[in-house]
Design a protein around this motif. Structure first.
Motif, PDB file in Angstrom:
ATOM      1  N   LYS A 210       0.804  -1.220   0.000  1.00  0.00           N
ATOM      2  CA  LYS A 210       0.000   0.000   0.000  1.00  0.00           C
ATOM      3  C   LYS A 210       0.842   1.276   0.000  1.00  0.00           C
ATOM      4  CE  LYS A 210      -3.959  -2.116   2.340  1.00  0.00           C
ATOM      5  NZ  LYS A 210      -4.861  -2.067   3.519  1.00  0.00           N
ATOM      6  N   ASP A 211       1.994   1.222   0.660  1.00  0.00           N
ATOM      7  CA  ASP A 211       2.837   2.413   0.808  1.00  0.00           C
ATOM      8  C   ASP A 211       4.193   2.159   0.154  1.00  0.00           C
ATOM      9  OD1 ASP A 211       1.043   4.002   2.596  1.00  0.00           O
ATOM     10  OD2 ASP A 211       1.324   2.250   3.878  1.00  0.00           O
ATOM     11  N   VAL A 212       4.566   3.051  -0.749  1.00  0.00           N
ATOM     12  CA  VAL A 212       5.805   2.890  -1.501  1.00  0.00           C
ATOM     13  C   VAL A 212       6.588   4.196  -1.482  1.00  0.00           C
ATOM     14  CG1 VAL A 212       6.829   2.369  -3.747  1.00  0.00           C
ATOM     15  CG2 VAL A 212       4.750   1.175  -3.025  1.00  0.00           C
ATOM     16  N   CYS A 213       7.882   4.098  -1.231  1.00  0.00           N
ATOM     17  CA  CYS A 213       8.780   5.245  -1.326  1.00  0.00           C
ATOM     18  C   CYS A 213       9.636   5.072  -2.579  1.00  0.00           C
ATOM     19  CB  CYS A 213       9.663   5.343  -0.088  1.00  0.00           C
ATOM     20  SG  CYS A 213      10.717   6.818  -0.061  1.00  0.00           S
ATOM     21  N   VAL A 214       9.725   6.110  -3.384  1.00  0.00           N
ATOM     22  CA  VAL A 214      10.506   6.090  -4.624  1.00  0.00           C
ATOM     23  C   VAL A 214      11.575   7.166  -4.531  1.00  0.00           C
ATOM     24  CG1 VAL A 214      10.427   6.347  -7.127  1.00  0.00           C
ATOM     25  CG2 VAL A 214       8.485   5.311  -5.927  1.00  0.00           C
ATOM     26  N   ASN A 215      12.851   6.780  -4.697  1.00  0.00           N
ATOM     27  CA  ASN A 215      13.879   7.814  -4.656  1.00  0.00           C
ATOM     28  C   ASN A 215      14.115   8.393  -6.043  1.00  0.00           C
ATOM     29  OD1 ASN A 215      15.388   5.602  -5.674  1.00  0.00           O
ATOM     30  ND2 ASN A 215      17.263   6.329  -4.713  1.00  0.00           N
ATOM     31  N   LEU A 216      14.482   9.669  -6.087  1.00  0.00           N
ATOM     32  CA  LEU A 216      14.591  10.419  -7.332  1.00  0.00           C
ATOM     33  C   LEU A 216      15.933  11.132  -7.409  1.00  0.00           C
ATOM     34  CD1 LEU A 216      11.109  12.216  -7.166  1.00  0.00           C
ATOM     35  CD2 LEU A 216      11.605  10.039  -8.295  1.00  0.00           C
ATOM     36  N   TYR A 217      16.432  11.275  -8.630  1.00  0.00           N
ATOM     37  CA  TYR A 217      17.660  12.059  -8.830  1.00  0.00           C
ATOM     38  C   TYR A 217      17.667  12.673 -10.234  1.00  0.00           C
ATOM     39  CZ  TYR A 217      22.623  13.168  -9.394  1.00  0.00           C
ATOM     40  OH  TYR A 217      23.819  13.811  -9.639  1.00  0.00           O
ATOM     41  N   HIS A 218      17.745  11.844 -11.262  1.00  0.00           N
ATOM     42  CA  HIS A 218      17.814  12.324 -12.643  1.00  0.00           C
ATOM     43  C   HIS A 218      16.412  12.659 -13.157  1.00  0.00           C
ATOM     44  CE1 HIS A 218      18.993  12.698 -16.812  1.00  0.00           C
ATOM     45  NE2 HIS A 218      18.303  11.623 -17.175  1.00  0.00           N
ATOM     46  N   CYS A 219      16.196  13.904 -13.565  1.00  0.00           N
ATOM     47  CA  CYS A 219      14.898  14.353 -14.093  1.00  0.00           C
ATOM     48  C   CYS A 219      13.736  13.932 -13.183  1.00  0.00           C
ATOM     49  CB  CYS A 219      14.669  13.806 -15.495  1.00  0.00           C
ATOM     50  SG  CYS A 219      15.902  14.297 -16.712  1.00  0.00           S
ATOM     51  N   PRO A 220      13.773  14.310 -11.915  1.00  0.00           N
ATOM     52  CA  PRO A 220      12.756  13.832 -10.961  1.00  0.00           C
ATOM     53  C   PRO A 220      11.337  14.251 -11.311  1.00  0.00           C
ATOM     54  CG  PRO A 220      14.018  15.650 -10.016  1.00  0.00           C
ATOM     55  CD  PRO A 220      14.720  15.264 -11.282  1.00  0.00           C
ATOM     56  N   GLY A 221      11.180  15.429 -11.918  1.00  0.00           N
ATOM     57  CA  GLY A 221       9.845  15.915 -12.232  1.00  0.00           C
ATOM     58  C   GLY A 221       9.094  15.033 -13.208  1.00  0.00           C
ATOM     59  N   VAL A 222       9.816  14.295 -14.046  1.00  0.00           N
ATOM     60  CA  VAL A 222       9.166  13.413 -15.013  1.00  0.00           C
ATOM     61  C   VAL A 222       8.365  12.333 -14.282  1.00  0.00           C
ATOM     62  CG1 VAL A 222       9.554  11.747 -16.872  1.00  0.00           C
ATOM     63  CG2 VAL A 222      10.925  13.836 -16.770  1.00  0.00           C
ATOM     64  N   ILE A 223       8.952  11.772 -13.243  1.00  0.00           N
ATOM     65  CA  ILE A 223       8.255  10.741 -12.470  1.00  0.00           C
ATOM     66  C   ILE A 223       7.102  11.331 -11.677  1.00  0.00           C
ATOM     67  CG2 ILE A 223       8.500   9.118 -10.530  1.00  0.00           C
ATOM     68  CD1 ILE A 223      11.302   8.492 -11.539  1.00  0.00           C
ATOM     69  N   VAL A 224       7.356  12.414 -10.981  1.00  0.00           N
ATOM     70  CA  VAL A 224       6.322  13.032 -10.144  1.00  0.00           C
ATOM     71  C   VAL A 224       5.119  13.450 -10.987  1.00  0.00           C
ATOM     72  CG1 VAL A 224       5.782  14.956  -8.616  1.00  0.00           C
ATOM     73  CG2 VAL A 224       7.984  13.785  -8.399  1.00  0.00           C
ATOM     74  N   ASP A 225       5.368  14.106 -12.102  1.00  0.00           N
ATOM     75  CA  ASP A 225       4.274  14.580 -12.947  1.00  0.00           C
ATOM     76  C   ASP A 225       3.477  13.426 -13.547  1.00  0.00           C
ATOM     77  OD1 ASP A 225       5.031  17.156 -12.394  1.00  0.00           O
ATOM     78  OD2 ASP A 225       6.087  17.473 -14.293  1.00  0.00           O
ATOM     79  N   TYR A 226       4.172  12.376 -13.960  1.00  0.00           N
ATOM     80  CA  TYR A 226       3.470  11.242 -14.579  1.00  0.00           C
ATOM     81  C   TYR A 226       2.498  10.598 -13.602  1.00  0.00           C
ATOM     82  CZ  TYR A 226       2.515   6.803 -16.867  1.00  0.00           C
ATOM     83  OH  TYR A 226       1.872   5.718 -17.434  1.00  0.00           O
TER      84      TYR A 226
END
Length: 338
Positions: free
Chosen positions: A47-63
């Motif tokens: 139910k709960d997932v943490c995703v780490n971001l570095y390269h072009c992070p906004g692409v993942i967040v926006d999608y």
């Protein structure tokens, strides 16, 4: 249940495909690889997932703002890379029980229920999910005893170092106890640092050999393999064509297996050969021939174009009459033939 998905890699082996997108956002038959991973986690009750971001992070967040997965997703932005274990340490307070770590650039339909049952039965502090594979020199390899207990491993070995037929898939099951062994705010890697530390301290770590599908899409060849295996149904992922045949011209020939997404416009006398993928919002001109080619969304293919064994990136334009073999056309720029 909670999980951590490693999605901070720069994707250097996949360039130019990953020049302006994170590696886990490379599309696999209409969906990013990361979305397939999240759907598999949801399937097994996470139910709960943490995703780490570095390269072009906004692409993942926006999608994922626009594409609901049914999961509660928390993001962990890394201004500097902390390594696989260091990334987890940063979110130590997020985990209070057994949890799973998955690689965002893997394609798999692993049965996580079986893997968790193995982990709990062995009372292991850490379980590394393994897969039998032939081309093992590109991956970390492990040596286990008859009970699955890990005795040693080598990360990305040379041929002379190979001594086992199983590789590390980048899928792990951990107990929160691991955080005692990971330094804070320091680059720290699972395979290079944490697991050798466990062995040195005689901690029980086990290898679970999965029987389901797994491949690493970290380079061009493996990316294509993942796409073609999905088309063949070798991996159990949720894909379905949403093509509207009203947008197809006359005398269009489509040969399975292939995938055509929504809002794809196809001209007259087009031939689409097996193992071709045309993602949403693309246009294919009259008399085009598409063969074993992956076309990302928003691209325009002109009249009388022939594409074979080619990848066409987002929003690309290929003018009429162009013939391409074994190529990668990228960029959100028009192809200029140079």
């Amino acid at each position: 249940m909670k999980a951590f998905v490693l999605a901070a890699g720069a994707g250097t082996r996949l360039r130019p495909l990953t020049s302006d997108i994170p590696k886990p956002m490379v599309p696999i038959v209409g969906k990013p690889a990361l979305q397939h991973t999240l759907e598999n986690l949801k399937k097994y009750g996470f139910k709960d997932v943490c995703v780490n971001l570095y390269h072009c992070p906004g692409v993942i967040v926006d999608y994922f703002k626009d594409n609901d997965t049914g999961l509660n997703i928390k993001y962990s932005l890394e201004e500097k890379l902390l390594g696989t274990a260091g990334a987890i340490k940063k979110q130590e307070n997020f985990f209070d029980e057994t949890f799973v770590v998955m690689s965002g650039d893997g394609l798999t339909d692993i049965n996580l229920k079986k893997a968790l049952e193995f982990h709990k039965k062995k009372k292991s502090i850490a379980t590394i999910v393994l897969k039998e594979i032939d081309a093992r020199f590109e991956y970390g390899i492990t040596l286990t005893d008859k009970n699955g207990k890990i005795k040693s491993f080598v990360e990305k070995p040379r041929w002379k170092d190979i001594f086992a037929d199983t590789v590390n898939t980048g899928i792990y099951i951990f107990e929160p106890e691991i955080f005692k062994y990971i330094p804070k705010d320091k680059f720290f890697d699972f395979s290079m640092d944490l697991f050798p530390l466990f062995l040195k301290n005689k901690k029980n770590i086990y290898g679970y050999v999965m029987k389901e599908y797994w491949t690493d899409i970290g380079n061009i060849l493996e990316y294509k393999k993942g796409v073609f295996d999905a088309l063949d149904g070798n991996v159990n992922v949720n894909i379905s064509s949403s093509a509207d045949k009203k947008l197809f011209g006359k005398n269009v020939k489509i040969n399975s297996p292939c995938f055509i997404g929504k809002n794809v416009r196809i001209g007259n006398n087009v031939v689409i050969h097996p193992y071709s993928v045309i993602t949403e919002n693309c246009e294919i001109g009259d008399n085009a021939v598409i063969e074993k080619t992956i076309i990302w969304s928003g691209s325009k293919i002109g009249k009388n174009v022939r594409l074979s064994n080619t990848i066409v990136g987002y929003d690309s334009t290929i003018p009429g009459g162009i013939v391409l073999f074994d190529s990668i056309i990228m960029g959100r720029e028009n192809f200029n033939g140079k």
